[in-house]
Scaffold this active site. Structure first.
Site: not given
Ligand SMILES: CCCCCCCCCCCCC/C=C/[C@@H](O)[C@H](COP(=O)(O)O)NC(=O)CCCCC
Ligand SMILES: Nc1ncnc2c1ncn2[C@@H]1O[C@H](COP(=O)(O)OP(=O)(O)O)[C@@H](O)[C@H]1O
Ligand SMILES: [Ca+2]
Length: 496
Positions: A109, A141-143, A167, A169, A213, A473, A475
């Protein structure tokens, strides 16, 4: 042969390497260079004279804080034939390791996290795969949903030993959905029925962290480091994972492997999606904003407690993949079968019902540890035990909620507060106090907010809306009322 302990290295010392952690072996030319890859290496004059033949073994070295690194050690000997025999034997041993992948399908990604996915793969991961003689087919990936749809319909899965995503989660979630949907479709299984037994997929899924994350990577491996994850994949270090299925009115919505969060994490995610341009910092910004709004949500949580299981959410044990493991999660078939019957006949065991006003309802199927919270939302959650830790944070003051959040970043117990409760469960349901109409759902699915969402008791005031969304996760799920089941190995996601 499981260990190599022999010869004199270039430093004149002996060295031991476990075969299971050898990445590659290459013969060195008598003229002081490697034969295979053209990388020339100067050998100390003294050892060259005394031991003119040599070979180099690349292996996994454990570095600091769960990091793995690739190291080289060169072994010297007197006879060429002996040297060749060692090289051949090691290669044979490596070929015999059936859990190691040979052909991988890789999705990158380019827009995840800090938009470094392609660079991370090219510079840090691809050279290691080449070293370990792993062939790859790489798709950038393109989208959004490109990887999911490709896996679901087009990908020639027979050609590969596993799929890897570069990429966050969200990307991992795409792979899970693509692979699981394909497996169910190929086997005629209807995903819409919450009671349907799903067919496990045979391919493994690996993740190279390049997201915001990186909780799935951090919570399993112990660190979000691309080199460490690549090495786990190369040595075939597999870890089964729980997968939760999420349904609404007998319609399948999504699978979840890490966090399902309503209230605080749902609102934070909905706000942060509009700020993707900020990169990972969007979560800090939206987290702070959501904290200030301090919305609570009314509803009923019903859950099926997991009673006959190992451990509780308040344990001090930590569950991780790889050698750092304190408690390897992998239940026996017997327990697995019991879990299946429990899932299919939930009425046999008592459901519990809790009504209230909640700031957050979180279900953590794994610890959800991440750089922001190294111990995670539920530090003792297990990766593959068929349960999820249901955390209910009731309405409380802003100050108390802040204390609770801050405890995720310290050694103090975030559950040891009067307004927080945690239950290890196999299934749960959430029903908001007010029913969501279909038109409301349609609008929320299109990302719009309705006036009817504003507090129904006091339409004129600006207190809490009637509904939040679920963060699945990373979404957004617009449906507030959901039913969740947690499965061990039913889906067969194996993380490297
Ligand atoms: C004042 C300080 C507060 C600190 C609170 C910290 C609590 C953190 C718990 C984090 C749980 C994370 C669970 C994971 C979620 C991910 O699936 C989701 C998507 O990740 P990604 O695709 O990599 O972007 N991330 C989130 O929902 C963001 C959670 C961020 C929490 C600060
Ligand atoms: N080429 C792309 N352009 C735009 N969005 C994309 C592309 N490839 C994947 N995605 C989407 O980007 C979102 C975030 O991806 P992820 O790799 O988890 O990054 P982040 O941790 O920053 O959220 C996912 O929902 C995925 O479906
Ligand atoms: Ca679990």
């Amino acid at each position: 042969m499981s260990w190599l302990t022999f010869f004199i290295t270039s430093h004149g010392t002996s060295h031991g390497v476990s075969v299971s952690e050898i990445l590659a072996v290459r013969e060195l030319d008598v003229d002081c260079g490697t034969k295979d890859d053209g990388r020339w290496q100067k050998m100390p004059q003294k050892s060259t004279e005394a031991y003119p033949y040599a070979f180099t073994v690349s292996y996994v070295e454990r570095a600091w804080q769960h990091r793995w690194r690739c190291s080289d050690v060169t072994f010297h000997c007197l006879e060429g034939a002996l040297c060749q025999q060692w090289v051949q034997t090691i290669r044979e041993q490596l070929t015999a390791l059936t859990s190691r992948p040979k052909h991988l399908l890789v999705y990158i990604n380019p827009y995840g996290g800090k938009q470094q996915g392609e660079r991370i793969y090219e510079q840090k991961v691809a050279p290691l795969f080449t070293l370990a003689s792993i062939s790859t087919h790489v798709i950038v990936t393109e989208h959004a949903n490109h990887a999911r749809d490709h896996l679901r319909t087009e990908a020639e899965l027979k050609k590969y030993d596993g799929v890897v995503c570069v990429g966050g989660d969200g990307m991992f979630s795409e792979m899970v959905h693509g692979l699981v949907s394909r497996t169910q479709r190929d086997n005629g299984v209807d995903q819409n029925s919450p009671e349907e037994k799903l067919v496990p997929c045979t391919l493994r899924i690996g993740i190279i962290p390049a997201g915001s994350t990186d909780c799935i990577c951090y919570a399993t491996v112990g660190i979000n480091d691309p080199v460490t994850s690549a090495l786990h994949i190369i040595v075939g270090d597999a870890q089964p994972m729980d997968v939760c299925s999420v349904h609404h009115n007998n319609t399948f919505l999504r699978y979840s492997v890490s966090l399902l969060g309503y209230g605080f994490y749902g609102d934070m995610l909905a706000d942060s999606e509009r700020k993707r341009w900020m990169g990972p910092a969007r979560y800090d910004f939206s987290g702070f904003k959501t904290f200030l709004t301090h919305h609570y949500y009314e509803g009923t949580v019903s859950f099926l407690p997991a009673t006959d299981i190992l451990g509780t959410p308040r344990d001090k044990t930590r569950c991780r993949a790889g050698y750092v493991l304190l408690y390897k999660c992998n239940l026996s078939n017997n327990i697995h079968n019991q879990l299946c019957s429990l899932v299919l006949y939930p009425h046999v065991w008592g459901w519990r019902v809790i009504r209230g006003k909640f700031l957050a309802i979180n279900a953590a199927s794994m610890s959800c540890a991440c750089p922001r919270s190294p111990k995670g939302l539920s530090p003792a959650a297990h990766l593959a035990d068929g349960t999820t830790d249901l955390i209910l944070v009731r309405k409380c003051s802003r100050f108390n909620f802040l204390r609770h959040l801050l405890r995720h970043t310290s050694k103090y117990d975030q559950f040891d507060m009067t307004f927080v409760e945690v239950h290890r469960v196999r299934r749960f349901r959430f029903t908001p106090r007010y029913c969501q109409s279909d038109s409301e759902l349609d609008l929320r699915e299109n990302g719009k907010r309705l006036f009817s969402q504003i507090c129904r008791d006091h339409p004129a005031c600006s207190c809490s809306p009637a509904y939040s969304s679920w963060n699945c996760d990373g979404e957004i799920l617009p449906h507030a009322a959901i039913e969740v089941g947690c499965f061990y190995n039913l889906i067969g996601v194996h993380l490297w």
